[in-house]
Design an enzyme around this catalytic site. Structure first.
Site, PDB file in Angstrom:
ATOM      1  N   SER A   1       0.857  -1.193   0.000  1.00 57.31           N
ATOM      2  CA  SER A   1       0.000   0.000   0.000  1.00 57.31           C
ATOM      3  C   SER A   1       0.887   1.234   0.000  1.00 57.31           C
ATOM      4  O   SER A   1       2.036   1.186   0.460  1.00 57.31           O
ATOM      5  CB  SER A   1      -0.874   0.011   1.255  1.00 57.31           C
ATOM      6  OG  SER A   1      -1.539   1.258   1.384  1.00 57.31           O
TER       7      SER A   1
ATOM      8  N   TYR B   1      -1.869   0.221  10.890  1.00 53.35           N
ATOM      9  CA  TYR B   1      -2.084  -0.269   9.517  1.00 53.35           C
ATOM     10  C   TYR B   1      -0.844   0.049   8.675  1.00 53.35           C
ATOM     11  O   TYR B   1      -0.327  -0.816   7.953  1.00 53.35           O
ATOM     12  CB  TYR B   1      -3.338   0.359   8.901  1.00 53.35           C
ATOM     13  CG  TYR B   1      -3.526  -0.054   7.449  1.00 53.35           C
ATOM     14  CD1 TYR B   1      -3.820  -1.379   7.124  1.00 53.35           C
ATOM     15  CD2 TYR B   1      -3.364   0.854   6.408  1.00 53.35           C
ATOM     16  CE1 TYR B   1      -3.963  -1.781   5.797  1.00 53.35           C
ATOM     17  CE2 TYR B   1      -3.502   0.466   5.089  1.00 53.35           C
ATOM     18  CZ  TYR B   1      -3.800  -0.850   4.778  1.00 53.35           C
ATOM     19  OH  TYR B   1      -3.926  -1.247   3.468  1.00 53.35           O
TER      20      TYR B   1
HETATM   21  P1  NDP Z   1     -11.699  -5.677   0.740  1.00 56.71           P
HETATM   22  O1  NDP Z   1     -12.159  -5.485   2.134  1.00 56.71           O
HETATM   23  O2  NDP Z   1     -12.610  -5.334  -0.379  1.00 56.71           O
HETATM   24  O3  NDP Z   1     -11.180  -7.174   0.546  1.00 56.71           O
HETATM   25  C1  NDP Z   1     -10.356  -7.780   1.510  1.00 56.71           C
HETATM   26  C2  NDP Z   1     -10.279  -9.267   1.265  1.00 56.71           C
HETATM   27  O4  NDP Z   1      -9.404  -9.841   2.252  1.00 56.71           O
HETATM   28  C3  NDP Z   1     -11.626  -9.956   1.382  1.00 56.71           C
HETATM   29  O5  NDP Z   1     -11.735 -10.899   0.343  1.00 56.71           O
HETATM   30  C4  NDP Z   1     -11.538 -10.669   2.721  1.00 56.71           C
HETATM   31  O6  NDP Z   1     -12.279 -11.878   2.658  1.00 56.71           O
HETATM   32  C5  NDP Z   1     -10.045 -10.984   2.800  1.00 56.71           C
HETATM   33  N1  NDP Z   1      -9.582 -11.261   4.158  1.00 56.71           N
HETATM   34  C6  NDP Z   1      -9.566 -10.407   5.217  1.00 56.71           C
HETATM   35  N2  NDP Z   1      -9.129 -11.056   6.305  1.00 56.71           N
HETATM   36  C7  NDP Z   1      -8.853 -12.334   5.919  1.00 56.71           C
HETATM   37  C8  NDP Z   1      -8.381 -13.487   6.602  1.00 56.71           C
HETATM   38  N3  NDP Z   1      -8.084 -13.465   7.904  1.00 56.71           N
HETATM   39  N4  NDP Z   1      -8.229 -14.633   5.901  1.00 56.71           N
HETATM   40  C9  NDP Z   1      -8.532 -14.690   4.572  1.00 56.71           C
HETATM   41  N5  NDP Z   1      -8.983 -13.637   3.886  1.00 56.71           N
HETATM   42  C10 NDP Z   1      -9.148 -12.469   4.565  1.00 56.71           C
HETATM   43  O7  NDP Z   1     -10.339  -4.814   0.635  1.00 56.71           O
HETATM   44  P2  NDP Z   1      -9.355  -4.504  -0.591  1.00 56.71           P
HETATM   45  O8  NDP Z   1      -9.648  -5.341  -1.754  1.00 56.71           O
HETATM   46  O9  NDP Z   1      -9.301  -3.052  -0.740  1.00 56.71           O
HETATM   47  O10 NDP Z   1      -7.975  -4.948   0.073  1.00 56.71           O
HETATM   48  C11 NDP Z   1      -7.140  -5.954  -0.455  1.00 56.71           C
HETATM   49  C12 NDP Z   1      -5.708  -5.648  -0.044  1.00 56.71           C
HETATM   50  O11 NDP Z   1      -5.310  -4.406  -0.601  1.00 56.71           O
HETATM   51  C13 NDP Z   1      -5.485  -5.513   1.452  1.00 56.71           C
HETATM   52  O12 NDP Z   1      -4.246  -6.112   1.763  1.00 56.71           O
HETATM   53  C14 NDP Z   1      -5.429  -4.005   1.671  1.00 56.71           C
HETATM   54  O13 NDP Z   1      -4.677  -3.681   2.799  1.00 56.71           O
HETATM   55  C15 NDP Z   1      -4.763  -3.568   0.399  1.00 56.71           C
HETATM   56  N6  NDP Z   1      -4.943  -2.181  -0.030  1.00 56.71           N
HETATM   57  C16 NDP Z   1      -6.192  -1.620  -0.160  1.00 56.71           C
HETATM   58  C17 NDP Z   1      -6.324  -0.320  -0.607  1.00 56.71           C
HETATM   59  C18 NDP Z   1      -7.639   0.362  -0.735  1.00 56.71           C
HETATM   60  O14 NDP Z   1      -7.686   1.614  -0.733  1.00 56.71           O
HETATM   61  N7  NDP Z   1      -8.750  -0.351  -0.873  1.00 56.71           N
HETATM   62  C19 NDP Z   1      -5.151   0.457  -1.003  1.00 56.71           C
HETATM   63  C20 NDP Z   1      -3.901  -0.219  -0.824  1.00 56.71           C
HETATM   64  C21 NDP Z   1      -3.822  -1.485  -0.384  1.00 56.71           C
HETATM   65  P3  NDP Z   1     -13.162 -12.511   3.852  1.00 56.71           P
HETATM   66  O15 NDP Z   1     -13.720 -11.372   4.645  1.00 56.71           O
HETATM   67  O16 NDP Z   1     -14.179 -13.321   3.111  1.00 56.71           O
HETATM   68  O17 NDP Z   1     -12.201 -13.349   4.611  1.00 56.71           O
HETATM   69  C1  8X3 Z   2      -5.128   1.535   1.866  1.00 58.18           C
HETATM   70  C2  8X3 Z   2      -4.860   2.925   1.442  1.00 58.18           C
HETATM   71  O1  8X3 Z   2      -4.426   5.271   2.263  1.00 58.18           O
HETATM   72  O2  8X3 Z   2      -6.380   4.145   3.152  1.00 58.18           O
HETATM   73  O3  8X3 Z   2      -3.958   0.823   1.975  1.00 58.18           O
HETATM   74  O4  8X3 Z   2      -4.195   3.530   3.886  1.00 58.18           O
HETATM   75  S1  8X3 Z   2      -4.968   3.995   2.767  1.00 58.18           S
END
Ligand code: NDP
Ligand code: 8X3
Length: 251
Positions: A138, A151
């Protein structure tokens, strides 16, 4: 060339879009998450047009991860690509007001979960002397912002672990890439604000955030380079975001 990938956190957001992209390109994709109903529905959707194999486990639970990997059918066992995407933020409190349970959830999922899954899956790549690990980091792992503290620390850890993997997996023939997005509209903020949809929507007010498909396209670009090329580190941002805390918003 068709390959086998395991994508963690594929029940929503980036993971689902990445799995979709890989399956659309003809790859076999093992899709993970904890919400079994979503995984089953996702796999159903692809029946007849591609292979999505649902594999529910919680990345934080070593036994669950190892047992689940054993359940993978023989034809899909030789995983070529692992996308470590499962992750979450919980809360926006400053450290002095921090909640220990929130901190544990983030550290256990984003850092220890990524390590647990990688250790298990890389054994197969090691035996094949080839493979590719893609870690979803991220912008929060490059620069901190107020209220991001733990985070951000977990994503700084992903950055460090990516570098460590790149060095340690080099002799194993396994490539390692980190893709670090800025703000993207997924379920991320809904999870961060514990189901408060109004607060979550406000995060994306006044600018165009990234879409999950933007991240999926980037991951596909990484994975479709020639064998001798490895993209080490990609930061992908909305045009309206300069770093982890500077946005150009119209309202
Ligand atoms: P979402 O919340 O849309 O998706 C997160 C996914 O992670 C879900 O499929 C959830 O599935 C899964 N997950 C969470 N905890 C667990 C666990 N313990 N075991 C297995 N699966 C798990 O978020 P994003 O798609 O946005 O996030 C995906 C990644 O990208 C993360 O690592 C996040 O930190 C990162 N990220 C996100 C950004 C954003 O702005 N959205 C920006 C930069 C990075 P379930 O609940 O079914 O287990
Ligand atoms: C998720 C992006 O800026 O909300 O990794 O931390 S931010």
């Amino acid at each position: 060339m068709s390959k086998i990938a395991l994508v963690t956190g594929a029940t929503a957001g980036f993971g689902r879009a990445i799995a979709r992209k890989l399956a659309d390109e003809g790859w076999s994709v093992i899709v993970n998450g904890r919400r079994v109903d979503r995984l089953v529905q996702f796999a159903e959707e692809y029946k007849g047009k591609g292979e999505l194999y649902p594999l529910a486990f919680d990345v934080r639970k070593v036994d669950e991860v190892e047992k689940a990997l054993e359940r993978i059918p023989e034809r899909l066992k030789a995983i070529d690509v692992l996308v470590n995407n499962a992750g979450l933020a919980v809360g926006r409190e400053t450290i002095d007001n921090g909640d220990l349970e929130d901190w544990n959830r983030m550290i256990d999922t984003n850092v220890k979960g990524l390590l647990i899954v990688t250790r298990a899956v890389v054994q197969r790549m090691k035996a094949a002397r080839s493979g590719h690990v893609v870690n979803i980091g991220s912008i929060a792992g490059k620069e901190v912002y107020a209220g991001g503290n733990v985070y951000c620390a977990t994503k700084f850890a992903v950055d460090a672990l990516t570098k460590a993997m790149r060095v340690e997996f080099l002799p194993l023939g396994v490539k390692v890439t980190q893709v670090s997005p800025g703000a993207a509209e997924t379920e991320f903020s809904l999870v961060r604000y514990k189901g408060d949809a109004e607060k979550a929507e406000k995060v994306y007010d006044g600018y165009q955030p990234l879409r999950s498909e933007d991240i999926a396209d980037t991951v596909w670009f990484v994975l479709s380079r020639p064998e001798h090329v490895c993209l080490n580190d990609i930061v992908i941002m909305p045009a309206a975001q300069a770093n982890s805390f500077s946005f150009h918003k119209t309202k």
